[in-house]
Scaffold this active site. Structure first.
Site, PDB file in Angstrom:
ATOM      1  N   SER A 113      27.164  39.997 -17.454  1.00  0.00           N
ATOM      2  CA  SER A 113      26.000  40.621 -17.941  1.00  0.00           C
ATOM      3  C   SER A 113      26.096  40.578 -19.509  1.00  0.00           C
ATOM      4  O   SER A 113      25.183  40.615 -20.048  1.00  0.00           O
ATOM      5  CB  SER A 113      25.726  41.991 -17.583  1.00  0.00           C
ATOM      6  OG  SER A 113      26.939  42.768 -17.637  1.00  0.00           O
ATOM      7  N   HIS A 168      27.012  45.211 -22.808  1.00  0.00           N
ATOM      8  CA  HIS A 168      25.699  44.635 -22.792  1.00  0.00           C
ATOM      9  C   HIS A 168      25.341  44.817 -24.503  1.00  0.00           C
ATOM     10  O   HIS A 168      24.945  43.466 -24.907  1.00  0.00           O
ATOM     11  CB  HIS A 168      24.480  45.540 -22.086  1.00  0.00           C
ATOM     12  CG  HIS A 168      24.680  45.518 -20.556  1.00  0.00           C
ATOM     13  ND1 HIS A 168      23.784  46.208 -19.921  1.00  0.00           N
ATOM     14  CD2 HIS A 168      25.444  44.831 -20.011  1.00  0.00           C
ATOM     15  CE1 HIS A 168      24.081  45.965 -18.565  1.00  0.00           C
ATOM     16  NE2 HIS A 168      25.185  45.199 -18.661  1.00  0.00           N
TER      17      HIS A 168
END
Length: 243
Positions: A113, A168
């Site tokens: 991610s 992230h």
């Protein structure tokens, strides 16, 4: 990249004996999950990289795989294969370094991610630069990407799922920077016919690649500084409590 991620997940599932195998923390650690204590005090720096190829469960690989497919196809079409891979690699590493800095030292971390958020950041930069070129579609696409980023980061901070927002945000920042460096810079070419004048990318040559290499070295330098600070007890690691 999608084939590699899915292939590794399938291999882990087969060798683990069930679809639930990749939900097992010990199993993930054995395959190369990022455990900050092992990176900082065990010298296993490569876990920052191997962790980006692993996923914890079918939902994890499904969501990341879908996002990679949707975002990746569009970004690769604009940037080209080599530049896409450069943004992906730098973002994945930056996400792992950010996670190393801010996540608990005893919690295994896996997932692509951080790299995917980097792709989103690079795509946001592209449409931010060329919203007028694409008209309403470009403007809508730009704000859709911003909305996706805000919603995903907000969802991460909600605590509903064990999402590593530091990875992230680290991947997003590095991807936006690498994306800005490698983004095509268009210039109108010569008239080919009386009504056709092509756009040419003038952001070519060794300079953008040199700047990208410097960006990657900065990420590595930040990791080394963090490593020394942790080992020197200038920064005290945090640990998650069971339950």
């Amino acid at each position: 990249m999608l084939g590699v991620l899915v292939g590794i997940f399938v291999l882990m599932t087969v060798l683990g004996g069930s679809l639930d195998a990749t939900d097992n923390a010990d199993f993930l650690v054995a395959w190369g999950a990022k455990v900050n204590s092992r990176v900082a005090f065990g010298g296993q720096w490569w876990l920052l990289i191997t962790a980006t190829f692993l996923h914890a469960g079918i939902l994890h690989i499904a969501t990341n795989g879908y996002a990679l497919y949707i975002i990746g196809i569009e970004l690769e079409a604009f940037f080209g294969r080599a530049r896409f891979l450069a943004v992906y690699a730098i973002s994945g590493l930056a996400g792992s370094v950010a996670s190393f800095a801010f996540s608990p030292f005893n919690v295994p971390g896996v997932g692509a991610s951080g790299a995917i958020f980097g792709l989103i950041g690079a795509l946001a930069v592209y449409f931010g630069l060329y919203r007028k070129l694409f008209g309403k579609r470009g403007n809508m696409q730009f704000w859709n990407i911003i909305l996706i980023m805000v919603l995903n980061i907000g969802f991460g901070f909600s605590g509903i799922l064990p999402i590593d927002n530091s990875a992230h945000l680290g991947g997003l920042a590095a991807g936006a920077l690498a994306g800005y460096i490698l983004c095509p810079r268009y210039k109108l070419g010569e008239w080919e016919t009386f009504n056709v004048r092509p756009l040419r990318n003038v952001n070519t040559g060794p300079l953008p690649w040199a700047a990208t290499a410097v960006t990657a070295l900065v990420v590595v330098f930040i990791f080394i500084v963090l490593l020394l600070l942790f080992r020197g007890n200038y920064i005290i690691p945090t640990y998650a409590h069971p339950g």
